[in-house]
Design a protein around this motif. Structure first.
Motif, PDB file in Angstrom:
ATOM      1  N   ASP A  86       0.834  -1.198   0.000  1.00 64.16           N
ATOM      2  CA  ASP A  86       0.000   0.000   0.000  1.00 64.16           C
ATOM      3  C   ASP A  86       0.874   1.256   0.000  1.00 64.16           C
ATOM      4  O   ASP A  86       0.780   2.096   0.879  1.00 64.16           O
ATOM      5  CB  ASP A  86      -0.924  -0.024   1.223  1.00 64.16           C
ATOM      6  CG  ASP A  86      -1.924   1.118   1.217  1.00 64.16           C
ATOM      7  OD1 ASP A  86      -2.328   1.548   0.123  1.00 64.16           O
ATOM      8  OD2 ASP A  86      -2.279   1.586   2.308  1.00 64.16           O
ATOM      9  N   HIS A 114      -6.140   5.023  -3.546  1.00 64.60           N
ATOM     10  CA  HIS A 114      -7.374   4.826  -2.774  1.00 64.60           C
ATOM     11  C   HIS A 114      -8.510   5.632  -3.377  1.00 64.60           C
ATOM     12  O   HIS A 114      -8.346   6.817  -3.665  1.00 64.60           O
ATOM     13  CB  HIS A 114      -7.214   5.309  -1.335  1.00 64.60           C
ATOM     14  CG  HIS A 114      -6.027   4.760  -0.636  1.00 64.60           C
ATOM     15  ND1 HIS A 114      -5.466   5.380   0.437  1.00 64.60           N
ATOM     16  CD2 HIS A 114      -5.302   3.651  -0.836  1.00 64.60           C
ATOM     17  CE1 HIS A 114      -4.437   4.693   0.861  1.00 64.60           C
ATOM     18  NE2 HIS A 114      -4.313   3.636   0.097  1.00 64.60           N
ATOM     19  N   TRP A 118     -11.917   5.888   1.258  1.00 63.91           N
ATOM     20  CA  TRP A 118     -11.284   4.635   1.680  1.00 63.91           C
ATOM     21  C   TRP A 118     -10.031   4.939   2.483  1.00 63.91           C
ATOM     22  O   TRP A 118      -9.334   5.909   2.216  1.00 63.91           O
ATOM     23  CB  TRP A 118     -10.886   3.789   0.475  1.00 63.91           C
ATOM     24  CG  TRP A 118     -12.021   3.092  -0.190  1.00 63.91           C
ATOM     25  CD1 TRP A 118     -12.995   3.661  -0.953  1.00 63.91           C
ATOM     26  CD2 TRP A 118     -12.299   1.700  -0.167  1.00 63.91           C
ATOM     27  NE1 TRP A 118     -13.852   2.704  -1.410  1.00 63.91           N
ATOM     28  CE2 TRP A 118     -13.448   1.486  -0.939  1.00 63.91           C
ATOM     29  CE3 TRP A 118     -11.673   0.613   0.424  1.00 63.91           C
ATOM     30  CZ2 TRP A 118     -13.993   0.224  -1.131  1.00 63.91           C
ATOM     31  CZ3 TRP A 118     -12.218  -0.643   0.230  1.00 63.91           C
ATOM     32  CH2 TRP A 118     -13.366  -0.832  -0.540  1.00 63.91           C
ATOM     33  N   THR A 119      -9.732   4.056   3.446  1.00 62.64           N
ATOM     34  CA  THR A 119      -8.454   4.140   4.144  1.00 62.64           C
ATOM     35  C   THR A 119      -7.508   3.129   3.506  1.00 62.64           C
ATOM     36  O   THR A 119      -7.950   2.207   2.811  1.00 62.64           O
ATOM     37  CB  THR A 119      -8.607   3.826   5.647  1.00 62.64           C
ATOM     38  OG1 THR A 119      -9.115   2.496   5.791  1.00 62.64           O
ATOM     39  CG2 THR A 119      -9.528   4.824   6.321  1.00 62.64           C
ATOM     40  N   LYS A 121      -5.472   0.617   4.654  1.00 59.96           N
ATOM     41  CA  LYS A 121      -5.524  -0.802   5.001  1.00 59.96           C
ATOM     42  C   LYS A 121      -6.771  -1.464   4.432  1.00 59.96           C
ATOM     43  O   LYS A 121      -6.697  -2.558   3.870  1.00 59.96           O
ATOM     44  CB  LYS A 121      -5.474  -0.979   6.512  1.00 59.96           C
ATOM     45  CG  LYS A 121      -5.426  -2.420   6.937  1.00 59.96           C
ATOM     46  CD  LYS A 121      -5.211  -2.524   8.422  1.00 59.96           C
ATOM     47  CE  LYS A 121      -5.076  -3.951   8.856  1.00 59.96           C
ATOM     48  NZ  LYS A 121      -4.816  -4.080  10.279  1.00 59.96           N
ATOM     49  N   ASN A 122      -7.911  -0.817   4.575  1.00 56.54           N
ATOM     50  CA  ASN A 122      -9.142  -1.401   4.036  1.00 56.54           C
ATOM     51  C   ASN A 122      -9.054  -1.580   2.522  1.00 56.54           C
ATOM     52  O   ASN A 122      -9.479  -2.602   1.984  1.00 56.54           O
ATOM     53  CB  ASN A 122     -10.347  -0.529   4.386  1.00 56.54           C
ATOM     54  CG  ASN A 122     -10.679  -0.572   5.856  1.00 56.54           C
ATOM     55  OD1 ASN A 122     -10.297  -1.487   6.554  1.00 56.54           O
ATOM     56  ND2 ASN A 122     -11.385   0.428   6.324  1.00 56.54           N
ATOM     57  N   HIS A 123      -8.479  -0.588   1.854  1.00 56.96           N
ATOM     58  CA  HIS A 123      -8.368  -0.686   0.401  1.00 56.96           C
ATOM     59  C   HIS A 123      -7.371  -1.774   0.001  1.00 56.96           C
ATOM     60  O   HIS A 123      -7.595  -2.501  -0.968  1.00 56.96           O
ATOM     61  CB  HIS A 123      -7.960   0.663  -0.196  1.00 56.96           C
ATOM     62  CG  HIS A 123      -8.001   0.661  -1.677  1.00 56.96           C
ATOM     63  ND1 HIS A 123      -6.866   0.708  -2.447  1.00 56.96           N
ATOM     64  CD2 HIS A 123      -9.044   0.585  -2.546  1.00 56.96           C
ATOM     65  CE1 HIS A 123      -7.205   0.666  -3.727  1.00 56.96           C
ATOM     66  NE2 HIS A 123      -8.517   0.597  -3.806  1.00 56.96           N
ATOM     67  N   MET A 125      -6.754  -4.501   1.698  1.00 61.94           N
ATOM     68  CA  MET A 125      -7.438  -5.776   1.926  1.00 61.94           C
ATOM     69  C   MET A 125      -8.421  -6.059   0.785  1.00 61.94           C
ATOM     70  O   MET A 125      -8.501  -7.184   0.290  1.00 61.94           O
ATOM     71  CB  MET A 125      -8.157  -5.747   3.275  1.00 61.94           C
ATOM     72  CG  MET A 125      -7.201  -5.733   4.456  1.00 61.94           C
ATOM     73  SD  MET A 125      -7.994  -5.400   6.033  1.00 61.94           S
ATOM     74  CE  MET A 125      -9.001  -6.857   6.225  1.00 61.94           C
ATOM     75  N   TYR A 126      -9.147  -5.051   0.373  1.00 61.34           N
ATOM     76  CA  TYR A 126     -10.085  -5.194  -0.743  1.00 61.34           C
ATOM     77  C   TYR A 126      -9.339  -5.583  -2.020  1.00 61.34           C
ATOM     78  O   TYR A 126      -9.751  -6.503  -2.735  1.00 61.34           O
ATOM     79  CB  TYR A 126     -10.861  -3.892  -0.938  1.00 61.34           C
ATOM     80  CG  TYR A 126     -11.756  -3.885  -2.140  1.00 61.34           C
ATOM     81  CD1 TYR A 126     -12.917  -4.649  -2.178  1.00 61.34           C
ATOM     82  CD2 TYR A 126     -11.447  -3.107  -3.247  1.00 61.34           C
ATOM     83  CE1 TYR A 126     -13.744  -4.639  -3.291  1.00 61.34           C
ATOM     84  CE2 TYR A 126     -12.257  -3.080  -4.360  1.00 61.34           C
ATOM     85  CZ  TYR A 126     -13.402  -3.854  -4.389  1.00 61.34           C
ATOM     86  OH  TYR A 126     -14.212  -3.847  -5.488  1.00 61.34           O
ATOM     87  N   ASP A 143      -2.171  -9.118   9.586  1.00 63.90           N
ATOM     88  CA  ASP A 143      -1.371  -7.899   9.587  1.00 63.90           C
ATOM     89  C   ASP A 143       0.095  -8.224   9.347  1.00 63.90           C
ATOM     90  O   ASP A 143       0.563  -9.319   9.653  1.00 63.90           O
ATOM     91  CB  ASP A 143      -1.499  -7.182  10.927  1.00 63.90           C
ATOM     92  CG  ASP A 143      -2.808  -6.427  11.074  1.00 63.90           C
ATOM     93  OD1 ASP A 143      -3.441  -6.151  10.028  1.00 63.90           O
ATOM     94  OD2 ASP A 143      -3.198  -6.114  12.199  1.00 63.90           O
TER      95      ASP A 143
END
Length: 147
Positions: A86, A114, A118-119, A121-123, A125-126, A143
């Protein structure tokens, strides 16, 4: 009436609590012995596991994590690790690329920019979920600082 020494009383109480915790840990370890290492049972098909690791600036952690994962006793070809970078600015990317050269079950994916709202980490993971193989029976997100 003699004056009470509060520092002594406090020290005794703290030591009693510490001793109680230590005793609890010892008893717990005796009641719950370690599980012996074993391989996957012969003749049984292992489910495919996709491990997705969102990572940003995990240079100190990603190497030890990948070392731990590749040492697992799970059938070859039935697992894959996808590290989603990321936008790391440290050596994370290079460490993962080196692992990917030595272990075909490890790959590196760069997260795109992103979308609004979106943040990171979430992005990441997606993004990992989008590139996960359809063959995966299980998808595990962990993690970068996990062992």
């Amino acid at each position: 009436m003699p004056k009470m020494n509060f520092l002594l009383i406090r020290t005794v109480i703290i030591n009693m609590i510490t001793a109680g915790v230590a005793l609890g840990l010892i008893l717990n370890q005796r009641r719950n012995p370690g599980i012996p290492l074993s391989g996957w049972p012969a003749g049984k098909s292992a489910p495919f596991v996709e491990i997705i690791i969102p990572a940003r600036d995990e240079e100190r952690n990603i190497g030890p994590l990948l070392e731990t994962i590749v040492k697992q006793r799970y059938p070859d070809g039935r697992w894959r690790v996808t590290v989603v970078d990321d936008g790391s600015t440290d050596g994370t990317r290079g460490i993962v690329e080196a692992f990917a050269r030595d272990f075909p079950g490890v790959r590196l994916v760069a997260a795109p920019a992103h979308p609004a709202g979106w943040t990171g980490k979430n992005h990441a993971m997606y993004t990992g979920s989008l590139v996960a193989t359809r063959e995966a029976n299980y998808v595990l997100f962990i993690d970068g600082d996990t062992r």
